[in-house]
Design an enzyme around this catalytic site. Structure first.
Site, PDB file in Angstrom:
ATOM      1  N   LYS A   1      13.632 -20.274  22.752  1.00 18.43           N
ATOM      2  CA  LYS A   1      14.212 -18.939  22.564  1.00 18.43           C
ATOM      3  C   LYS A   1      15.150 -18.633  23.718  1.00 18.43           C
ATOM      4  CE  LYS A   1      11.404 -17.419  19.223  1.00 18.43           C
ATOM      5  NZ  LYS A   1      12.004 -17.223  17.906  1.00 18.43           N
TER       6      LYS A   1
ATOM      7  N   ARG B   1       0.818  -1.226   0.000  1.00 20.82           N
ATOM      8  CA  ARG B   1       0.000   0.000   0.000  1.00 20.82           C
ATOM      9  C   ARG B   1       0.847   1.269   0.000  1.00 20.82           C
ATOM     10  NH1 ARG B   1      -3.020  -1.358   5.335  1.00 20.82           N
ATOM     11  NH2 ARG B   1      -0.809  -1.669   5.716  1.00 20.82           N
TER      12      ARG B   1
ATOM     13  N   HIS C   1      10.887 -22.763   5.521  1.00 16.92           N
ATOM     14  CA  HIS C   1      12.226 -22.474   4.992  1.00 16.92           C
ATOM     15  C   HIS C   1      13.264 -23.480   5.481  1.00 16.92           C
ATOM     16  CE1 HIS C   1      12.531 -20.148   8.761  1.00 16.92           C
ATOM     17  NE2 HIS C   1      13.812 -20.404   8.685  1.00 16.92           N
TER      18      HIS C   1
ATOM     19  N   LYS D   1      17.056 -25.545   3.480  1.00 13.23           N
ATOM     20  CA  LYS D   1      18.444 -25.520   3.962  1.00 13.23           C
ATOM     21  C   LYS D   1      19.242 -26.627   3.273  1.00 13.23           C
ATOM     22  CE  LYS D   1      17.544 -23.453   8.448  1.00 13.23           C
ATOM     23  NZ  LYS D   1      18.358 -22.243   8.328  1.00 13.23           N
TER      24      LYS D   1
ATOM     25  N   LYS E   1       4.576 -19.137   6.446  1.00 12.99           N
ATOM     26  CA  LYS E   1       4.066 -19.514   7.754  1.00 12.99           C
ATOM     27  C   LYS E   1       3.636 -18.257   8.503  1.00 12.99           C
ATOM     28  CE  LYS E   1       7.352 -19.438  11.436  1.00 12.99           C
ATOM     29  NZ  LYS E   1       8.289 -20.018  12.332  1.00 12.99           N
TER      30      LYS E   1
ATOM     31  N   HIS F   1       8.606 -26.558  11.641  1.00 12.88           N
ATOM     32  CA  HIS F   1      10.008 -26.859  11.343  1.00 12.88           C
ATOM     33  C   HIS F   1      10.465 -28.198  11.932  1.00 12.88           C
ATOM     34  CE1 HIS F   1       9.958 -22.853   9.928  1.00 12.88           C
ATOM     35  NE2 HIS F   1      10.122 -22.257  11.084  1.00 12.88           N
TER      36      HIS F   1
ATOM     37  N   GLU G   1      17.486 -21.289  19.706  1.00 12.92           N
ATOM     38  CA  GLU G   1      17.718 -19.903  19.272  1.00 12.92           C
ATOM     39  C   GLU G   1      18.248 -19.107  20.450  1.00 12.92           C
ATOM     40  OE1 GLU G   1      14.559 -18.573  16.129  1.00 12.92           O
ATOM     41  OE2 GLU G   1      13.537 -19.616  17.749  1.00 12.92           O
TER      42      GLU G   1
ATOM     43  N   ASP H   1       4.802 -22.055  16.769  1.00 11.03           N
ATOM     44  CA  ASP H   1       5.751 -21.294  15.964  1.00 11.03           C
ATOM     45  C   ASP H   1       6.847 -22.180  15.363  1.00 11.03           C
ATOM     46  OD1 ASP H   1       6.854 -18.817  14.968  1.00 11.03           O
ATOM     47  OD2 ASP H   1       8.442 -19.027  16.454  1.00 11.03           O
TER      48      ASP H   1
HETATM   49  N1  NAP Z   1       9.690 -11.492   8.831  1.00 15.27           N
HETATM   50  C1  NAP Z   1      10.040 -12.745   8.843  1.00 15.27           C
HETATM   51  O1  NAP Z   1      11.226 -13.068   9.044  1.00 15.27           O
HETATM   52  C2  NAP Z   1       9.038 -13.833   8.589  1.00 15.27           C
HETATM   53  C3  NAP Z   1       9.455 -15.166   8.735  1.00 15.27           C
HETATM   54  C4  NAP Z   1       8.552 -16.193   8.443  1.00 15.27           C
HETATM   55  C5  NAP Z   1       7.281 -15.870   8.026  1.00 15.27           C
HETATM   56  N2  NAP Z   1       6.894 -14.582   7.920  1.00 15.27           N
HETATM   57  C6  NAP Z   1       5.517 -14.292   7.445  1.00 15.27           C
HETATM   58  O2  NAP Z   1       5.596 -13.517   6.259  1.00 15.27           O
HETATM   59  C7  NAP Z   1       4.504 -12.606   6.198  1.00 15.27           C
HETATM   60  C8  NAP Z   1       5.051 -11.181   6.099  1.00 15.27           C
HETATM   61  O3  NAP Z   1       5.817 -10.910   7.259  1.00 15.27           O
HETATM   62  P1  NAP Z   1       6.663  -9.572   7.451  1.00 15.27           P
HETATM   63  O4  NAP Z   1       7.502  -9.776   8.642  1.00 15.27           O
HETATM   64  O5  NAP Z   1       7.310  -9.167   6.183  1.00 15.27           O
HETATM   65  O6  NAP Z   1       5.502  -8.522   7.819  1.00 15.27           O
HETATM   66  P2  NAP Z   1       5.575  -6.947   7.730  1.00 15.27           P
HETATM   67  O7  NAP Z   1       6.957  -6.445   7.870  1.00 15.27           O
HETATM   68  O8  NAP Z   1       4.515  -6.442   8.649  1.00 15.27           O
HETATM   69  O9  NAP Z   1       5.131  -6.658   6.231  1.00 15.27           O
HETATM   70  C9  NAP Z   1       3.818  -6.779   5.796  1.00 15.27           C
HETATM   71  C10 NAP Z   1       3.733  -6.316   4.368  1.00 15.27           C
HETATM   72  O10 NAP Z   1       2.383  -6.396   3.936  1.00 15.27           O
HETATM   73  C11 NAP Z   1       2.012  -5.165   3.327  1.00 15.27           C
HETATM   74  N3  NAP Z   1       0.576  -4.999   3.491  1.00 15.27           N
HETATM   75  C12 NAP Z   1      -0.126  -4.922   4.644  1.00 15.27           C
HETATM   76  N4  NAP Z   1      -1.447  -4.745   4.385  1.00 15.27           N
HETATM   77  C13 NAP Z   1      -1.554  -4.727   3.042  1.00 15.27           C
HETATM   78  C14 NAP Z   1      -2.644  -4.591   2.165  1.00 15.27           C
HETATM   79  N5  NAP Z   1      -3.906  -4.422   2.607  1.00 15.27           N
HETATM   80  N6  NAP Z   1      -2.424  -4.636   0.850  1.00 15.27           N
HETATM   81  C15 NAP Z   1      -1.168  -4.800   0.373  1.00 15.27           C
HETATM   82  N7  NAP Z   1      -0.099  -4.932   1.143  1.00 15.27           N
HETATM   83  C16 NAP Z   1      -0.286  -4.898   2.467  1.00 15.27           C
HETATM   84  C17 NAP Z   1       2.851  -4.137   4.063  1.00 15.27           C
HETATM   85  O11 NAP Z   1       3.094  -2.988   3.332  1.00 15.27           O
HETATM   86  P3  NAP Z   1       2.156  -1.686   3.376  1.00 15.27           P
HETATM   87  O12 NAP Z   1       1.949  -1.327   4.804  1.00 15.27           O
HETATM   88  O13 NAP Z   1       2.953  -0.698   2.597  1.00 15.27           O
HETATM   89  O14 NAP Z   1       0.902  -2.061   2.682  1.00 15.27           O
HETATM   90  C18 NAP Z   1       4.171  -4.872   4.183  1.00 15.27           C
HETATM   91  O15 NAP Z   1       4.877  -4.783   2.968  1.00 15.27           O
HETATM   92  C19 NAP Z   1       3.683 -12.852   7.461  1.00 15.27           C
HETATM   93  O16 NAP Z   1       2.667 -13.773   7.156  1.00 15.27           O
HETATM   94  C20 NAP Z   1       4.685 -13.494   8.426  1.00 15.27           C
HETATM   95  O17 NAP Z   1       4.058 -14.315   9.354  1.00 15.27           O
HETATM   96  C21 NAP Z   1       7.753 -13.551   8.186  1.00 15.27           C
END
Ligand code: NAP
Length: 482
Positions: free
Chosen positions: A329, A51, A178, A182, A148, A240, A216, A235
């Site tokens: 953790k 967005r 992920h 590995k 996930k 995993h 971790e 989690d």
């Molecule tokens: N971070 C990790 O290391 C990690 C690891 C494993 C799994 N995950 C999973 O991966 C997913 C993303 O995680 P994240 O950590 O990257 O979250 P994040 O940092 O909160 O990012 C969320 C993304 O979604 C976008 N977004 C939110 N609402 C939206 C909408 N209505 N339309 C379009 N885009 C929208 C946000 O951008 P805008 O606000 O600009 O729209 C942002 O780019 C989650 O399901 C999380 O559980 C993350």
């Protein structure tokens, strides 16, 4: 030894949530490293979508900064970085509204692999799937990638599967765990099924027990709200550790192909016995400088940041061999290891003084990926026959040369597999549901009993009761070493 790089077909990869942590910290750096390796075909492009009102150049700047922090030595290659950024585009788009979708449609090429990475919270999976269909963006070569957590329990996982199935075939859905990307995890399959040496011993007759540790040293920084609802069981264990257990325990598939492998993994999950309450230890870290309850701002939290359990697989191969799994953790070190602990030799010709010696195969996932086989030899020198255990080290960096010092990140492998259309290292919907079906009663039992996790010191190896879980069986955990 120089590894071969096989370029993939030209692709359009759309990352919904392109501005988010996962996209910036993992997915884009992985794509960049594969670009540097020469794996991208001419014309392939990646399109971020979120967005935030960025234009293409602003998004490219964001990506440049992220790559400089997360892409390692490759990001110092300015020419490669600039060339990569030329392949990066952006669309301001809302998953739950119509803004931006027509622009996205225009940027996609008709006759190439088209992948949509859902790097957003799961509540957006349905709206994204609906709009992909409504804007007619699905082609025969379309795939979606979902992250996930895949559900919170069996019911929500079923609902998510149903939502996705309303718009995509199972063969188009890539559920990421992920850990499966590995290098060592794939090597585990190569070691088991590419050698004659191990498989004949890979059963309860020769294996005393198996330990799977995913430790971790970090806490839950930035994920407090999610973690407080999830805990270590949801989690880490349900996905995993369960996936690692499946790969260790499964029967040899007839072929290394997606359904053959996933059928065998599913059989393992279905053969797991329910876990008895006294075979599980829950823990929560505490300490002066870092306490779980303080971190989540809930002084009465009963969410576990640690779980250890003893699992049994009721089938011919594994009846009688316990599997001990633990994850937590704020432990003493970051270390993920699978230890296959073989039985003692049936009789020692060297007498009681020679002590007890058993082989152990250690598969290290992180850090220092590699495989070590502990074997017993004679201690060098004269004067009697003293035995000593030494490691036969199959560290990839040493065995395969300097080029392999830096094994590919899991996301590199997985994202390229999506483009190739290879689902072997992704979870199938029925696997995920079976894993929840095993996990749900454990969590329901805790809730029914009002179970409170045992405190453990931050920086330790976990609660003392986890040691007892092993000790009661005359066994002990291997150390958690960095
Ligand atoms: N971070 C990790 O290391 C990690 C690891 C494993 C799994 N995950 C999973 O991966 C997913 C993303 O995680 P994240 O950590 O990257 O979250 P994040 O940092 O909160 O990012 C969320 C993304 O979604 C976008 N977004 C939110 N609402 C939206 C909408 N209505 N339309 C379009 N885009 C929208 C946000 O951008 P805008 O606000 O600009 O729209 C942002 O780019 C989650 O399901 C999380 O559980 C993350």
């Amino acid at each position: 030894m120089v590894s071969r790089v096989i370029p993939v077909d030209p692709f359009d990869l759309v990352i919904f949530g392109g501005t988010g942590d996962l996209a910036q910290g993992k997915i884009l750096p992985a794509l960049f490293r594969r670009f540097c390796a020469g794996q991208w075909a001419e014309g392939a492009q990646v399109i971020g979508a979120a967005r935030t009102d960025y234009d293409r150049d602003k998004f490219r700047n964001l990506v440049r900064n992220s790559l400089e922090s997360h892409a390692g030595r490759h990001s110092q290659d300015t020419a490669a970085l600039n060339a990569f950024l030329q392949r990066v585009d952006y669309v301001t788009l809302d998953a739950v509204a119509d803004h931006g979708w027509a622009e996205l449609a225009q940027k996609l090429q008709p006759d190439r692999v088209r992948a949509f990475y859902f790097s957003v919270g799961p509540r957006l999976f349905g709206p994204l799937a609906e709009r992909i269909e409504a804007y007619d963006l699905t082609t025969p070569q379309t795939r979606i990638v979902v992250e996930k957590p895949f559900g919170h329990d069996l019911e929500s996982a079923r609902a998510l599967n149903a939502t996705l199935a309303a718009h995509f075939r199972e063969s188009q859905i890539y559920r990421i765990d992920h850990y499966l990307g590995k290098e060592t995890v794939q090597n585990l399959m190569a070691v088991r099924f590419g050698n004659m040496l191990f498989e004949p011993l890979w059963n309860s007759q020769y294996v005393d027990h198996i330990q799977i540790t995913v430790a971790e040293s970090v806490g839950i920084n930035g994920r407090e709200e999610y973690y407080e609802r999830a805990g270590a069981m949801r989690d880490m264990m349900q996905n995993h550790l369960m996936q690692l257990l499946c790969l260790i325990a499964m029967e040899p598939p007839a072929k290394f192909d997606p359904d053959a492998v996933r059928d065998e993994k599913l059989k393992v999950i279905r053969a797991l016995d329910p876990v008895k309450p006294h075979h599980i230890v829950r823990g929560q870290f505490e300490g002066e400088s870092s306490s779980y309850r303080k971190a989540v701002g809930n002084p009465r939290s009963t969410t576990e940041s640690y779980v250890a359990l003893r699992a049994h697989i009721s089938n011919w191969r594994w009846a009688g061999t316990p599997f001990y799994l633990r994850t937590g953790k704020r432990l003493v070190a970051r270390s993920s290891v699978i230890n296959v602990m073989f039985k003692d030799a049936p009789h020692s010709i060297f007498g009681a003084d020679a002590g007890r010696h058993a082989n152990a195969l250690s598969i290290r996932l992180q850090p220092n990926e590699g495989i070590t086989l502990k074997v017993t030899i004679k201690e060098p020198g004269q004067g009697g026959m003293r035995l000593v255990d030494v490691p036969l080290d199959m560290s990839f960096a040493e065995a395969l040369g300097a080029e392999n010092q830096d094994p590919p990140d899991a996301y590199e492998r997985l994202v390229m597999d999506v483009i190739r259309g290879n689902q072997t290292l992704f979870m199938r919907g029925d696997e995920v549901e079976a894993a929840w079906a095993w996990t749900d009663p454990i969590i329901a039992g805790w809730q029914a009993r009002g179970d409170v996790p045992k405190p453990y010191e931050s920086g330790s190896t976990g609660p003392g009761d986890a040691e007892l879980l092993m000790k009661r069986d005359g066994r002990r955990w291997q150390g958690i070493n960095p």
